[in-house]
Design an enzyme around this catalytic site. Structure first.
Site, PDB file in Angstrom:
ATOM      1  N   CYS A 142       4.394  12.272  -7.162  1.00  0.00           N
ATOM      2  CA  CYS A 142       3.284  12.974  -8.062  1.00  0.00           C
ATOM      3  C   CYS A 142       2.581  12.069  -8.856  1.00  0.00           C
ATOM      4  O   CYS A 142       2.694  11.059  -9.037  1.00  0.00           O
ATOM      5  CB  CYS A 142       4.227  13.909  -9.197  1.00  0.00           C
ATOM      6  SG  CYS A 142       3.222  14.524 -10.353  1.00  0.00           S
TER       7      CYS A 142
ATOM      8  N   THR B  83      -3.251  -8.611  11.105  1.00  0.00           N
ATOM      9  CA  THR B  83      -4.134  -8.157  10.192  1.00  0.00           C
ATOM     10  C   THR B  83      -5.479  -8.710  10.388  1.00  0.00           C
ATOM     11  O   THR B  83      -5.717  -9.853  10.815  1.00  0.00           O
ATOM     12  CB  THR B  83      -3.572  -8.384   8.746  1.00  0.00           C
ATOM     13  OG1 THR B  83      -4.845  -8.082   7.667  1.00  0.00           O
ATOM     14  CG2 THR B  83      -3.337  -9.748   8.453  1.00  0.00           C
ATOM     15  N   SER B  84      -6.308  -7.814  10.069  1.00  0.00           N
ATOM     16  CA  SER B  84      -8.038  -8.587  10.245  1.00  0.00           C
ATOM     17  C   SER B  84      -8.306  -9.272   9.047  1.00  0.00           C
ATOM     18  O   SER B  84      -9.318  -9.827   8.817  1.00  0.00           O
ATOM     19  CB  SER B  84      -9.044  -7.132  10.183  1.00  0.00           C
ATOM     20  OG  SER B  84      -8.821  -6.542   9.054  1.00  0.00           O
TER      21      SER B  84
ATOM     22  N   GLU C   7      -6.938 -11.221  18.303  1.00  0.00           N
ATOM     23  CA  GLU C   7      -8.511 -11.722  18.433  1.00  0.00           C
ATOM     24  C   GLU C   7      -8.523 -12.599  17.194  1.00  0.00           C
ATOM     25  O   GLU C   7      -7.883 -12.385  16.101  1.00  0.00           O
ATOM     26  CB  GLU C   7      -9.725 -10.739  18.478  1.00  0.00           C
ATOM     27  CG  GLU C   7      -9.743  -9.958  17.361  1.00  0.00           C
ATOM     28  CD  GLU C   7     -10.637  -8.758  17.401  1.00  0.00           C
ATOM     29  OE1 GLU C   7     -11.274  -8.405  18.435  1.00  0.00           O
ATOM     30  OE2 GLU C   7     -10.819  -7.913  16.600  1.00  0.00           O
TER      31      GLU C   7
ATOM     32  N   ALA D  65       1.445  -8.573  19.566  1.00  0.00           N
ATOM     33  CA  ALA D  65       2.580  -9.206  18.626  1.00  0.00           C
ATOM     34  C   ALA D  65       3.878  -9.213  19.141  1.00  0.00           C
ATOM     35  O   ALA D  65       4.782  -9.766  18.772  1.00  0.00           O
ATOM     36  CB  ALA D  65       2.260  -8.273  17.423  1.00  0.00           C
TER      37      ALA D  65
ATOM     38  N   HIS E  39       0.743  -1.241   0.026  1.00  0.00           N
ATOM     39  CA  HIS E  39      -0.012   0.018  -0.082  1.00  0.00           C
ATOM     40  C   HIS E  39       0.882   1.293  -0.013  1.00  0.00           C
ATOM     41  O   HIS E  39       0.327   2.251   0.233  1.00  0.00           O
ATOM     42  CB  HIS E  39      -0.933  -0.125   1.209  1.00  0.00           C
ATOM     43  CG  HIS E  39      -2.036  -1.157   1.217  1.00  0.00           C
ATOM     44  ND1 HIS E  39      -2.706  -1.654   2.179  1.00  0.00           N
ATOM     45  CD2 HIS E  39      -2.352  -2.166   0.141  1.00  0.00           C
ATOM     46  CE1 HIS E  39      -3.398  -2.700   1.689  1.00  0.00           C
ATOM     47  NE2 HIS E  39      -3.175  -2.706   0.724  1.00  0.00           N
TER      48      HIS E  39
HETATM   49  P1  NAD Z   1      -6.914  -3.647  10.454  1.00  0.00           P
HETATM   50  O1  NAD Z   1      -7.084  -2.364  11.140  1.00  0.00           O
HETATM   51  O2  NAD Z   1      -8.095  -3.936   9.585  1.00  0.00           O
HETATM   52  O3  NAD Z   1      -6.832  -4.922  11.552  1.00  0.00           O
HETATM   53  C1  NAD Z   1      -5.830  -4.914  12.513  1.00  0.00           C
HETATM   54  C2  NAD Z   1      -5.764  -6.199  13.274  1.00  0.00           C
HETATM   55  O4  NAD Z   1      -4.630  -6.241  14.062  1.00  0.00           O
HETATM   56  C3  NAD Z   1      -7.068  -6.423  13.990  1.00  0.00           C
HETATM   57  O5  NAD Z   1      -7.212  -7.862  13.508  1.00  0.00           O
HETATM   58  C4  NAD Z   1      -6.472  -6.256  15.512  1.00  0.00           C
HETATM   59  O6  NAD Z   1      -7.091  -7.043  16.419  1.00  0.00           O
HETATM   60  C5  NAD Z   1      -4.916  -6.735  15.351  1.00  0.00           C
HETATM   61  N1  NAD Z   1      -3.968  -6.027  16.500  1.00  0.00           N
HETATM   62  C6  NAD Z   1      -4.129  -4.834  16.783  1.00  0.00           C
HETATM   63  N2  NAD Z   1      -3.207  -4.675  17.658  1.00  0.00           N
HETATM   64  C7  NAD Z   1      -2.503  -5.678  17.939  1.00  0.00           C
HETATM   65  C8  NAD Z   1      -1.528  -6.486  18.670  1.00  0.00           C
HETATM   66  N3  NAD Z   1      -0.823  -5.503  19.418  1.00  0.00           N
HETATM   67  N4  NAD Z   1      -0.845  -7.474  18.570  1.00  0.00           N
HETATM   68  C9  NAD Z   1      -1.656  -8.456  17.593  1.00  0.00           C
HETATM   69  N5  NAD Z   1      -2.608  -7.952  16.745  1.00  0.00           N
HETATM   70  C10 NAD Z   1      -3.119  -6.699  16.697  1.00  0.00           C
HETATM   71  O7  NAD Z   1      -5.750  -3.658   9.707  1.00  0.00           O
HETATM   72  P2  NAD Z   1      -5.254  -4.336   8.314  1.00  0.00           P
HETATM   73  O8  NAD Z   1      -5.619  -5.567   8.290  1.00  0.00           O
HETATM   74  O9  NAD Z   1      -3.654  -4.064   8.016  1.00  0.00           O
HETATM   75  O10 NAD Z   1      -6.005  -3.252   7.500  1.00  0.00           O
HETATM   76  C11 NAD Z   1      -6.056  -1.991   7.661  1.00  0.00           C
HETATM   77  C12 NAD Z   1      -5.534  -1.236   6.297  1.00  0.00           C
HETATM   78  O11 NAD Z   1      -5.061   0.011   6.643  1.00  0.00           O
HETATM   79  C13 NAD Z   1      -4.147  -1.636   5.582  1.00  0.00           C
HETATM   80  O12 NAD Z   1      -4.435  -1.658   4.336  1.00  0.00           O
HETATM   81  C14 NAD Z   1      -3.219  -0.728   6.146  1.00  0.00           C
HETATM   82  O13 NAD Z   1      -2.611  -0.137   4.713  1.00  0.00           O
HETATM   83  C15 NAD Z   1      -3.768   0.608   6.514  1.00  0.00           C
HETATM   84  N6  NAD Z   1      -3.242   1.088   7.780  1.00  0.00           N
HETATM   85  C16 NAD Z   1      -1.857   0.911   8.024  1.00  0.00           C
HETATM   86  C17 NAD Z   1      -1.398   1.559   9.361  1.00  0.00           C
HETATM   87  C18 NAD Z   1       0.242   1.542   9.446  1.00  0.00           C
HETATM   88  O14 NAD Z   1       0.913   1.663   8.438  1.00  0.00           O
HETATM   89  N7  NAD Z   1       0.668   1.138  10.693  1.00  0.00           N
HETATM   90  C19 NAD Z   1      -2.225   1.835  10.492  1.00  0.00           C
HETATM   91  C20 NAD Z   1      -3.548   1.686  10.061  1.00  0.00           C
HETATM   92  C21 NAD Z   1      -4.244   1.392   8.913  1.00  0.00           C
END
Ligand code: NAD
Length: 254
Positions: free
Chosen positions: A133, A197-198, A224, A241, A125
């Site tokens: 740009c 990741t969800s 979860e 994590a 992503h």
């Molecule tokens: P998501 O927000 O959909 O899911 C996050 C998952 O991580 C959840 O299942 C949650 O239970 C789990 N989680 C949260 N804290 C945790 C921990 N300490 N240890 C283990 N598990 C934990 O995230 P996604 O699936 O990555 O999809 C979200 C989209 O948003 C992605 O496309 C990403 O690009 C973007 N995003 C990126 C960031 C970043 O770069 N840090 C932050 C937010 C969103």
């Protein structure tokens, strides 16, 4: 409510499995960075609880109202600048250095894997620490963008198109090379470690399925159970994590 059900002995079997396989691929999502102070999107206090993503995170929204969307970018990107990697990012990097992690495929845009020392990072992503740009694809340092040197919203001096943080918005194509590498690594691995990741954002959500169909074991770390847990996960480690990866890397690396 989220639960930390992790018991250190849970990692024994997974550590053995990883040593047996020799090489693994890691897939990460926003959850690996929450312990670095970066909120994920879908948790109860995540960013989507305050912003409607259709109004702030789509390419149409950006083109319709760049000033509004740039306000959202600022709120999301500012904390990334000072964030540091946590134990989970460092554990992944140590495992790569030891030749066990072949590649990290990440949905994150926070640059924390690289800051921790990971070298082979496939960013699906993009990366919010630089800007690009939208016309000629030239890269710009984020700080030049913020200085308003190129106006607000910033416009490329070469081609007069909008410059935006180098992240993929909903409705945009994913970088072709990154996607190709992600598919290849997923199909070629004997074990995929899926962290935080969800499993709801495509096409990243398809990668554990692809790995599984190609014969890999799937190990998942999350606070979860997710849609992945129910469909393809072989070993589910429930908890934070940072804690779990630190324990796991310790057992693998001795
Ligand atoms: P998501 O927000 O959909 O899911 C996050 C998952 O991580 C959840 O299942 C949650 O239970 C789990 N989680 C949260 N804290 C945790 C921990 N300490 N240890 C283990 N598990 C934990 O995230 P996604 O699936 O990555 O999809 C979200 C989209 O948003 C992605 O496309 C990403 O690009 C973007 N995003 C990126 C960031 C970043 O770069 N840090 C932050 C937010 C969103």
């Amino acid at each position: 409510m989220w639960m930390n059900l992790f018991n250190p002995s849970d990692t024994d079997e997974v550590a053995k499995k990883i040593l047996q396989k020799g090489e693994i691929v890691v897939l990460t999502g926003a959850g690996i960075s929450t312990e670095s102070g970066i909120p994920d999107f879908r948790s109860p206090d995540g960013i989507w609880s305050r912003y409607d993503f259709t109004e702030y995170a789509t390419i149409d929204a950006l083109l319709k109202n760049p000033v509004k969307v740039f306000g959202f970018f600022k709120e999301f990107i500012d904390p990334l600048k000072t964030a540091s990697p946590n134990k989970a990012h460092y554990a992944v990097a140590r495992l790569e250095e030891a030749g066990i992690v072949k590649a990290v495929i990440t949905q994150n845009i926070d640059n924390l894997h690289q800051k921790a020392g990971s070298k082979n990072v496939v960013e699906l992503h993009g990366n919010a620490t630089v800007a690009r740009c939208m016309g000629c694809r030239k890269l710009y340092p984020l700080k030049e963008l913020e200085s308003e040197k190129y106006g607000f919203p910033p416009v490329c001096p070469d081609c007069r198109k909008l410059i935006k943080p180098d992240v993929i918005l909903f409705g945009e194509m994913l970088p072709e090379d990154a996607l190709k590498s992600a598919y290849q690594y997923s199909m070629g691995t004997k074990l995929m470690l899926v962290i935080g990741t969800s499993g709801t954002v495509a096409p990243a959500s398809a990668l554990p399925h692809l790995a599984k169909r190609s014969g890999a074991d799937i190990v998942e770390i999350n606070l979860e159970p997710t849609i992945i847990t129910k469909s393809v996960t072989d070993y589910f480690l429930q908890g934070k994590a940072g804690e779990i990866m630190n324990e796991l890397a310790g057992k693998i690396l001795g």
